[in-house]
Design a protein around this motif. Sequence first.
Motif, PDB file in Angstrom:
ATOM      1  N   MET A  55      16.030   8.501 -32.921  1.00  0.00           N
ATOM      2  CA  MET A  55      15.346   7.248 -32.662  1.00  0.00           C
ATOM      3  C   MET A  55      15.980   6.167 -33.526  1.00  0.00           C
ATOM      4  N   SER A  56      16.221   5.013 -32.945  1.00  0.00           N
ATOM      5  CA  SER A  56      16.823   3.913 -33.707  1.00  0.00           C
ATOM      6  C   SER A  56      15.723   3.030 -34.278  1.00  0.00           C
ATOM      7  N   ASP A  57      16.111   2.149 -35.189  1.00  0.00           N
ATOM      8  CA  ASP A  57      15.160   1.182 -35.748  1.00  0.00           C
ATOM      9  C   ASP A  57      15.317  -0.162 -35.059  1.00  0.00           C
ATOM     10  N   LEU A  58      15.808  -0.133 -33.820  1.00  0.00           N
ATOM     11  CA  LEU A  58      16.019  -1.345 -33.044  1.00  0.00           C
ATOM     12  C   LEU A  58      14.958  -1.494 -31.972  1.00  0.00           C
ATOM     13  N   VAL A  59      14.728  -2.744 -31.573  1.00  0.00           N
ATOM     14  CA  VAL A  59      13.903  -3.048 -30.413  1.00  0.00           C
ATOM     15  C   VAL A  59      14.725  -3.938 -29.485  1.00  0.00           C
ATOM     16  N   LEU A  60      14.353  -3.934 -28.217  1.00  0.00           N
ATOM     17  CA  LEU A  60      14.997  -4.783 -27.227  1.00  0.00           C
ATOM     18  C   LEU A  60      14.062  -5.937 -26.915  1.00  0.00           C
ATOM     19  N   LEU A  61      14.487  -7.134 -27.267  1.00  0.00           N
ATOM     20  CA  LEU A  61      13.729  -8.345 -26.968  1.00  0.00           C
ATOM     21  C   LEU A  61      14.267  -8.918 -25.666  1.00  0.00           C
ATOM     22  N   THR A  62      13.387  -9.043 -24.681  1.00  0.00           N
ATOM     23  CA  THR A  62      13.759  -9.611 -23.384  1.00  0.00           C
ATOM     24  C   THR A  62      13.015 -10.921 -23.198  1.00  0.00           C
ATOM     25  N   LEU A  63      13.759 -11.943 -22.812  1.00  0.00           N
ATOM     26  CA  LEU A  63      13.189 -13.267 -22.538  1.00  0.00           C
ATOM     27  C   LEU A  63      13.467 -13.626 -21.086  1.00  0.00           C
ATOM     28  N   LEU A  64      12.479 -14.178 -20.401  1.00  0.00           N
ATOM     29  CA  LEU A  64      12.665 -14.766 -19.078  1.00  0.00           C
ATOM     30  C   LEU A  64      12.365 -16.249 -19.211  1.00  0.00           C
ATOM     31  N   TYR A 114       8.212 -13.237 -22.617  1.00  0.00           N
ATOM     32  CA  TYR A 114       8.993 -12.225 -23.329  1.00  0.00           C
ATOM     33  C   TYR A 114       8.259 -10.900 -23.390  1.00  0.00           C
ATOM     34  N   TRP A 115       9.020  -9.853 -23.656  1.00  0.00           N
ATOM     35  CA  TRP A 115       8.460  -8.541 -23.969  1.00  0.00           C
ATOM     36  C   TRP A 115       9.423  -7.815 -24.898  1.00  0.00           C
ATOM     37  N   VAL A 116       8.894  -6.799 -25.555  1.00  0.00           N
ATOM     38  CA  VAL A 116       9.653  -6.032 -26.539  1.00  0.00           C
ATOM     39  C   VAL A 116       9.476  -4.548 -26.243  1.00  0.00           C
ATOM     40  N   LEU A 117      10.587  -3.817 -26.256  1.00  0.00           N
ATOM     41  CA  LEU A 117      10.570  -2.363 -26.042  1.00  0.00           C
ATOM     42  C   LEU A 117      11.339  -1.674 -27.155  1.00  0.00           C
ATOM     43  N   PRO A 118      10.930  -0.473 -27.515  1.00  0.00           N
ATOM     44  CA  PRO A 118      11.711   0.269 -28.515  1.00  0.00           C
ATOM     45  C   PRO A 118      13.042   0.716 -27.911  1.00  0.00           C
ATOM     46  N   VAL A 119      14.073   0.756 -28.735  1.00  0.00           N
ATOM     47  CA  VAL A 119      15.385   1.265 -28.323  1.00  0.00           C
ATOM     48  C   VAL A 119      15.473   2.707 -28.787  1.00  0.00           C
ATOM     49  N   GLN A 120      15.622   3.623 -27.855  1.00  0.00           N
ATOM     50  CA  GLN A 120      15.662   5.052 -28.184  1.00  0.00           C
ATOM     51  C   GLN A 120      16.995   5.466 -28.793  1.00  0.00           C
ATOM     52  N   ALA A 121      18.072   4.912 -28.258  1.00  0.00           N
ATOM     53  CA  ALA A 121      19.398   5.279 -28.733  1.00  0.00           C
ATOM     54  C   ALA A 121      20.373   4.166 -28.391  1.00  0.00           C
ATOM     55  N   VAL A 122      21.436   4.071 -29.176  1.00  0.00           N
ATOM     56  CA  VAL A 122      22.490   3.085 -28.941  1.00  0.00           C
ATOM     57  C   VAL A 122      23.825   3.797 -29.110  1.00  0.00           C
ATOM     58  N   GLY A 123      24.765   3.453 -28.280  1.00  0.00           N
ATOM     59  CA  GLY A 123      26.072   4.094 -28.408  1.00  0.00           C
ATOM     60  C   GLY A 123      27.126   3.380 -27.609  1.00  0.00           C
ATOM     61  N   GLY A 124      28.313   3.821 -27.749  1.00  0.00           N
ATOM     62  CA  GLY A 124      29.434   3.279 -26.982  1.00  0.00           C
ATOM     63  C   GLY A 124      30.380   4.416 -26.659  1.00  0.00           C
ATOM     64  N   LEU A 125      31.098   4.279 -25.575  1.00  0.00           N
ATOM     65  CA  LEU A 125      32.015   5.331 -25.144  1.00  0.00           C
ATOM     66  C   LEU A 125      33.406   4.774 -24.979  1.00  0.00           C
TER      67      LEU A 125
END
Length: 100
Positions: free
Chosen positions: A1-10, A89-100
Amino acid sequence: MSDLVLLTLLAPPPLEDALVDWLLSTPGIQGFSSQVVSGHSSRTEGLSLQEQVSGRSRRIRFEAQIAAAGLAETLKALHADFRGSGVHYWVLPVQAVGGL
């Protein structure tokens, strides 16, 4: 689990440039994405006649991953700078972050 959240704005399209500037200058936001989207709602308040007929309104969607610890400060600034502007706006937890 990451310590990030996803902030979405419309936001309404006329606010696009102001929100880009705001996001670029807000501490804790290192980057974000944006895209044009269509908003759909049964509520017609504030919609133009064309939007009411088409059943959609144009919006700009912004997404930024931010540290959960900085969320309260970011939302406080958002409220101070864009109160009454029609930004949603809404906020969701970020479960994982990565790059390939």
